[in-house]
Design a protein around this motif. Sequence first.
Motif, short mmCIF file in Angstrom:
data_model
loop_
_atom_site.label_atom_id
_atom_site.label_comp_id
_atom_site.label_asym_id
_atom_site.label_seq_id
_atom_site.Cartn_x
_atom_site.Cartn_y
_atom_site.Cartn_z
N GLU A 1 1.88 28.32 33.72
CA GLU A 1 1.92 29.58 32.97
C GLU A 1 2.85 29.44 31.77
OE1 GLU A 1 3.07 34.29 33.65
OE2 GLU A 1 2.82 32.94 35.37
N ALA A 2 3.97 28.75 31.94
CA ALA A 2 4.89 28.54 30.83
C ALA A 2 4.24 27.71 29.73
CB ALA A 2 6.16 27.85 31.33
N GLU A 3 3.48 26.70 30.11
CA GLU A 3 2.80 25.88 29.11
C GLU A 3 1.75 26.69 28.36
OE1 GLU A 3 0.26 21.70 28.71
OE2 GLU A 3 1.19 22.26 30.63
N ARG A 4 0.99 27.51 29.09
CA ARG A 4 -0.01 28.35 28.42
C ARG A 4 0.66 29.33 27.46
NH1 ARG A 4 -2.46 28.10 33.64
NH2 ARG A 4 -1.41 30.02 34.28
N GLY A 5 1.79 29.89 27.88
CA GLY A 5 2.50 30.81 27.02
C GLY A 5 3.01 30.13 25.77
N ALA A 6 3.51 28.91 25.90
CA ALA A 6 3.99 28.17 24.74
C ALA A 6 2.85 27.84 23.79
CB ALA A 6 4.69 26.88 25.20
N ARG A 7 1.72 27.45 24.34
CA ARG A 7 0.56 27.16 23.49
C ARG A 7 0.18 28.39 22.67
NH1 ARG A 7 -3.93 23.57 23.62
NH2 ARG A 7 -3.29 22.67 25.61
N ALA A 8 0.31 29.57 23.26
CA ALA A 8 -0.09 30.79 22.58
C ALA A 8 0.82 31.15 21.40
CB ALA A 8 -0.13 31.96 23.57
N VAL A 9 2.09 30.72 21.46
CA VAL A 9 3.03 31.14 20.42
C VAL A 9 3.33 30.04 19.40
CG1 VAL A 9 4.10 32.85 21.92
CG2 VAL A 9 5.10 30.57 21.77
N TRP B 1 8.67 24.46 26.84
CA TRP B 1 7.78 25.64 26.96
C TRP B 1 8.63 26.90 27.16
CZ3 TRP B 1 5.14 22.59 24.79
CH2 TRP B 1 4.43 21.52 25.31
N GLN C 1 9.00 30.23 24.27
CA GLN C 1 8.68 31.63 24.58
C GLN C 1 9.90 32.54 24.59
OE1 GLN C 1 5.49 32.10 27.82
NE2 GLN C 1 6.32 30.05 28.19
N GLY D 1 14.56 31.69 27.97
CA GLY D 1 13.38 30.99 28.49
C GLY D 1 13.75 29.68 29.14
#
Length: 340
Positions: free
Chosen positions: A3-11, A296, A300, A305
């Motif tokens: 989830e942390a990796e997905r969040g980092a990809r988004a920002v 990550w 975020q 983080g």
Amino acid sequence: MREAERGARAVLDPVHFDYLAGGAGEERTLTDNEEAFARRRVVPRVLRGPGGTDLTTDLCGVRLAAPVVVAPTAFHRLAHPDGEAATARGVRAAGGLLTVSTMSTVAVEDVAATGATTWFQLYVQPDRAFTAALVARAEAAGCRALVLTVDSPVRGRHARDARHGFTDLPAGLVCENLRDADGRVRDLVVDPDLGWDAVAWLRATTTLPVLVKGVLHPADARLAVEHGVDGVVVSNHGGRQLDGAVSSLDALPGVVAAVDGRVPVLLDGGVRRGVDVLVALATGADAVMVGRPVLWGLAQGGADGVRSVLTELVDELAHAMALVGAHRPRDLTPDLVTVP
């Protein structure tokens, strides 16, 4: 951590995310670092009695709250405006230890000024006088050990970066530790002729403990100990150097056997969950290094983080240890891990 990796990809800027996330070649080794942990299964013990869980670990003269060290990674200001300074504040809040990269976008003096406990990752460059000056900066800043990277006679080939044309840092960002006495920022020069004599040179240059990072072969682990290092880091550079290299976890047992308890052994590469830390410790590591998950968290939430990622990882480790009947890291033994 997914989830942390997905969040980092988004920002993050996709170019910068791919730099931080990517590996060499087809990224087989990058992938295998994580899959090596997925191949292991834990065999818990039961009815092990009271005692609670104590994760404290002594490592090269530093007492850690848990056997987790933040790995050296470059260019944190690609992830957050405060870069390595924010990372250090988060590490301090989590009670951890940060390994500051030579390629940091915040000077080692400013990172250490946050009050975080630090080591310094070093590339020995052909200009030994400049390298010695950098060592002196790390010592003066209060770094507690040097981590000599030995797996980079040439730089890895990164397909993602080539695809994006990413070759230089954005305007305003530089590798602050590569400034010379005149304020000029030098290029990092990788020394293709580096040999074991570099350890002796470094020993004569500093009084700090010296660990070598990038060891995968048992013979090199034995040579490292024979040349007087204070610790060995089993690492394939996060899959960023030789694609097709053995995973860090698969290399760990051979290195542990070769070192034979004479110096601490750390594992770097693929750690994403608390149970991964447990598996590494049970396989013989004294501690692990964690890199990308920290980035990550930084992307975020800055320092908060980073603290959150590290706290979650240590909490997961404590929980997993309770479930396998281990009270302290030394209770984690090879019989607790199997490969089906």
